[in-house]
Design an enzyme around this catalytic site. Structure first.
Site, PDB file in Angstrom:
ATOM      1  N   GLY A   1      44.480  68.230  85.157  1.00 47.33           N
ATOM      2  CA  GLY A   1      45.590  67.642  85.932  1.00 47.33           C
ATOM      3  C   GLY A   1      45.280  66.186  86.242  1.00 47.33           C
ATOM      4  O   GLY A   1      46.098  65.281  86.000  1.00 47.33           O
ATOM      5  N   HIS A   2      44.072  65.939  86.766  1.00 47.87           N
ATOM      6  CA  HIS A   2      43.649  64.558  87.030  1.00 47.87           C
ATOM      7  C   HIS A   2      43.621  63.766  85.718  1.00 47.87           C
ATOM      8  O   HIS A   2      44.030  62.604  85.667  1.00 47.87           O
ATOM      9  CB  HIS A   2      42.243  64.536  87.647  1.00 47.87           C
ATOM     10  CG  HIS A   2      42.124  65.266  88.951  1.00 47.87           C
ATOM     11  ND1 HIS A   2      41.426  66.444  89.083  1.00 47.87           N
ATOM     12  CD2 HIS A   2      42.592  64.979  90.188  1.00 47.87           C
ATOM     13  CE1 HIS A   2      41.469  66.855  90.335  1.00 47.87           C
ATOM     14  NE2 HIS A   2      42.176  65.992  91.032  1.00 47.87           N
TER      15      HIS A   2
ATOM     16  N   VAL B   1      50.202  69.977  85.584  1.00 51.47           N
ATOM     17  CA  VAL B   1      49.461  70.548  84.450  1.00 51.47           C
ATOM     18  C   VAL B   1      49.016  71.955  84.845  1.00 51.47           C
ATOM     19  O   VAL B   1      48.499  72.172  85.949  1.00 51.47           O
ATOM     20  CB  VAL B   1      48.246  69.672  84.084  1.00 51.47           C
ATOM     21  CG1 VAL B   1      47.443  70.301  82.957  1.00 51.47           C
ATOM     22  CG2 VAL B   1      48.707  68.272  83.696  1.00 51.47           C
TER      23      VAL B   1
ATOM     24  N   LEU C   1      37.155  66.886  89.108  1.00 49.26           N
ATOM     25  CA  LEU C   1      38.285  66.561  88.243  1.00 49.26           C
ATOM     26  C   LEU C   1      38.562  67.644  87.194  1.00 49.26           C
ATOM     27  O   LEU C   1      37.638  68.297  86.701  1.00 49.26           O
ATOM     28  CB  LEU C   1      38.019  65.225  87.541  1.00 49.26           C
ATOM     29  CG  LEU C   1      37.751  64.036  88.475  1.00 49.26           C
ATOM     30  CD1 LEU C   1      37.477  62.776  87.657  1.00 49.26           C
ATOM     31  CD2 LEU C   1      38.902  63.808  89.442  1.00 49.26           C
TER      32      LEU C   1
ATOM     33  N   ASP D   1      51.612  67.992  93.991  1.00 55.36           N
ATOM     34  CA  ASP D   1      51.763  67.683  95.416  1.00 55.36           C
ATOM     35  C   ASP D   1      53.065  66.905  95.591  1.00 55.36           C
ATOM     36  O   ASP D   1      53.058  65.708  95.893  1.00 55.36           O
ATOM     37  CB  ASP D   1      50.565  66.871  95.907  1.00 55.36           C
ATOM     38  CG  ASP D   1      49.250  67.601  95.686  1.00 55.36           C
ATOM     39  OD1 ASP D   1      48.887  68.418  96.527  1.00 55.36           O
ATOM     40  OD2 ASP D   1      48.608  67.377  94.633  1.00 55.36           O
TER      41      ASP D   1
ATOM     42  N   ARG E   1      40.721  73.574  93.930  1.00 53.64           N
ATOM     43  CA  ARG E   1      40.468  74.737  94.790  1.00 53.64           C
ATOM     44  C   ARG E   1      40.494  76.065  94.026  1.00 53.64           C
ATOM     45  O   ARG E   1      40.119  77.092  94.593  1.00 53.64           O
ATOM     46  CB  ARG E   1      41.478  74.779  95.942  1.00 53.64           C
ATOM     47  CG  ARG E   1      41.255  73.672  96.968  1.00 53.64           C
ATOM     48  CD  ARG E   1      42.157  73.831  98.177  1.00 53.64           C
ATOM     49  NE  ARG E   1      41.747  72.982  99.278  1.00 53.64           N
ATOM     50  CZ  ARG E   1      42.307  71.809  99.595  1.00 53.64           C
ATOM     51  NH1 ARG E   1      43.318  71.344  98.882  1.00 53.64           N
ATOM     52  NH2 ARG E   1      41.865  71.096 100.614  1.00 53.64           N
TER      53      ARG E   1
ATOM     54  N   GLN F   1      53.655  65.044  98.761  1.00 54.21           N
ATOM     55  CA  GLN F   1      52.812  63.842  98.835  1.00 54.21           C
ATOM     56  C   GLN F   1      53.475  62.672  98.099  1.00 54.21           C
ATOM     57  O   GLN F   1      53.469  61.542  98.583  1.00 54.21           O
ATOM     58  CB  GLN F   1      51.446  64.150  98.228  1.00 54.21           C
ATOM     59  CG  GLN F   1      50.489  62.994  98.209  1.00 54.21           C
ATOM     60  CD  GLN F   1      49.082  63.444  97.843  1.00 54.21           C
ATOM     61  OE1 GLN F   1      48.318  63.844  98.700  1.00 54.21           O
ATOM     62  NE2 GLN F   1      48.736  63.383  96.572  1.00 54.21           N
TER      63      GLN F   1
ATOM     64  N   MET G   1      40.306  63.320  94.916  1.00 58.52           N
ATOM     65  CA  MET G   1      39.188  63.809  95.734  1.00 58.52           C
ATOM     66  C   MET G   1      38.089  64.399  94.838  1.00 58.52           C
ATOM     67  O   MET G   1      37.222  65.130  95.314  1.00 58.52           O
ATOM     68  CB  MET G   1      39.673  64.852  96.735  1.00 58.52           C
ATOM     69  CG  MET G   1      40.690  64.278  97.718  1.00 58.52           C
ATOM     70  SD  MET G   1      40.735  65.100  99.301  1.00 58.52           S
ATOM     71  CE  MET G   1      41.181  66.751  98.814  1.00 58.52           C
ATOM     72  N   GLY G   2      38.163  64.105  93.548  1.00 60.19           N
ATOM     73  CA  GLY G   2      37.091  64.543  92.643  1.00 60.19           C
ATOM     74  C   GLY G   2      37.202  65.998  92.236  1.00 60.19           C
ATOM     75  O   GLY G   2      38.237  66.630  92.395  1.00 60.19           O
TER      76      GLY G   2
HETATM   77  P1  AMP Z   1      43.340  65.777  94.473  1.00 62.31           P
HETATM   78  O1  AMP Z   1      42.035  65.404  93.860  1.00 62.31           O
HETATM   79  O2  AMP Z   1      43.584  67.246  94.529  1.00 62.31           O
HETATM   80  O3  AMP Z   1      43.603  65.050  95.756  1.00 62.31           O
HETATM   81  O4  AMP Z   1      44.457  65.248  93.462  1.00 62.31           O
HETATM   82  C1  AMP Z   1      44.484  63.922  93.023  1.00 62.31           C
HETATM   83  C2  AMP Z   1      45.764  63.687  92.259  1.00 62.31           C
HETATM   84  O5  AMP Z   1      45.820  64.575  91.142  1.00 62.31           O
HETATM   85  C3  AMP Z   1      47.012  63.957  93.100  1.00 62.31           C
HETATM   86  O6  AMP Z   1      48.003  62.973  92.808  1.00 62.31           O
HETATM   87  C4  AMP Z   1      47.435  65.313  92.638  1.00 62.31           C
HETATM   88  O7  AMP Z   1      48.814  65.568  92.788  1.00 62.31           O
HETATM   89  C5  AMP Z   1      47.054  65.261  91.167  1.00 62.31           C
HETATM   90  N1  AMP Z   1      46.919  66.624  90.639  1.00 62.31           N
HETATM   91  C6  AMP Z   1      46.137  67.626  91.110  1.00 62.31           C
HETATM   92  N2  AMP Z   1      46.332  68.759  90.399  1.00 62.31           N
HETATM   93  C7  AMP Z   1      47.252  68.465  89.458  1.00 62.31           C
HETATM   94  C8  AMP Z   1      47.898  69.210  88.426  1.00 62.31           C
HETATM   95  N3  AMP Z   1      47.636  70.497  88.210  1.00 62.31           N
HETATM   96  N4  AMP Z   1      48.801  68.575  87.648  1.00 62.31           N
HETATM   97  C9  AMP Z   1      49.107  67.265  87.853  1.00 62.31           C
HETATM   98  N5  AMP Z   1      48.543  66.512  88.802  1.00 62.31           N
HETATM   99  C10 AMP Z   1      47.638  67.098  89.602  1.00 62.31           C
END
Ligand code: AMP
Length: 302
Positions: free
Chosen positions: A43-44, A183, A40, A157, A194, A160, A37-38
């Site tokens: 983690g992304h 991460v 970034l 997640d 967030r 998910q 969802m951007g």
């Molecule tokens: P989001 O943009 O929050 O929907 O996340 C997109 C992808 O990045 C999802 O598969 C999340 O689980 C992953 N993601 C988000 N935060 C982290 C993190 N801290 N460590 C690893 N993956 C992450």
């Protein structure tokens, strides 16, 4: 790196790349996909790195999906920074960024939804009704649009990951799902788009999440007899020590089935992988975190 905002252009581009790989190199192209969802962060980036290492073509999607937000959630204020996202994507060697508008993804209100049962009734599914239907529907759509060989999801997640795997198995998507470790910041806070909502004080107190999960893990490792009930109670006590923390849930379930485990059994005797998951609000910001443990209390993904 190219940026595409139309579904037809995306399909055509990926198809074209696949065809020309067969023609010129005489072999199939491997396509890795990272849906986000951007806004970034690292983690992304870790998902993108793994996709880059394992594929010829890497596709990143950035789409804040309205149908996975509840009426009182943060859709309108969800953080966005397209330029920064594109710079990060380029740095990670992404080939294609798919950046569709809401109109492009949902030209008409969708009357078709993908809904995974049972797994979506626990944890975040219980506190965010309809959330996972929105997630599986958009991920299903994106899977059809990109047609990747492999898709990468973060264990941040964890629910998910379990839900998407179930969807892929049940609906015969020919896509391998790769779960990637969480991460964290150097002080333990799990990275999340967030986190920018947090005030300094809330951020400081939010460290209790990773700290209490780590303590739970240490306790399980060092005490073979500790039960899930004891762990859950200590997590709740720990989190409540922070005055700004409002607990949504603290739960211990089998992974990836997300079925209950015996509350009075020693965790080390349970013959399944265990997910210890929590969701806690600090002010208006709801944070989630978790750890996955094998039966012997060893973290499988940290
Ligand atoms: P989001 O943009 O929050 O929907 O996340 C997109 C992808 O990045 C999802 O598969 C999340 O689980 C992953 N993601 C988000 N935060 C982290 C993190 N801290 N460590 C690893 N993956 C992450």
């Amino acid at each position: 790196m190219i940026v595409i905002d139309k579904v037809t252009d995306l399909r055509q581009y990926v198809k074209q790349q696949r065809l020309s790989a067969v023609k010129t190199a005489g072999r199939e192209l491997s396509v890795g996909f990272v849906p986000t969802m951007g806004f970034l962060h690292d983690g992304h980036a870790s998902l993108l790195k793994q996709a880059r290492e394992q594929n010829d073509l890497v596709v990143l999607s950035i789409f804040v999906n309205p149908i996975q937000f509840g009426p009182n959630e943060d859709l309108d204020r969800y953080p966005r920074d397209e330029q920064r996202d594109l710079a990060l994507a380029a740095r990670e060697g992404v080939d294609v960024v798919f950046l569709p508008s809401v109109q492009e993804m949902y030209p008409q209100p969708t009357k078709t939804k993908i809904a995974v049962s049972e797994l979506t009734e626990e944890l975040c599914g219980a506190s965010r009704p309809g959330h996972f239907d929105g997630v599986t529907t958009v991920v299903g759509k994106l899977f059809h649009m990109v047609a990747p060989d492999t898709a990468y999801f973060g264990l941040k997640d964890a629910q998910q990951v379990a839900v998407i795997r179930q969807m892929v198995d049940d609906l015969n998507f020919d896509i391998k799902i790769v779960p990637c470790p969480i991460v964290r910041e150097s002080d333990g806070l799990a990275l999340s788009s967030r986190n920018v909502y947090l005030s300094e004080e809330e951020r400081e107190q939010a460290l209790i999440l990773s700290r209490s999960l780590r303590e739970a893990e240490d306790w399980i490792k060092s005490n073979p007899a500790v039960t899930t009930d004891e762990i859950r109670e200590s997590l709740i006590r720990n989190i409540k020590s922070q005055p700004l923390a409002v607990i949504d849930y603290v739960d211990i379930l089998a992974f990836p089935s997300l079925t209950p485990v015996h509350t009075d059994a020693a965790i080390n005797d349970l013959d399944v992988e265990i997910l210890i998951a929590l969701a806690v609000k600090f002010g208006t910001t709801r944070l989630i975190d978790n750890i996955l443990l094998t039966t012997k209390g060893v973290a499988t993904h940290v």
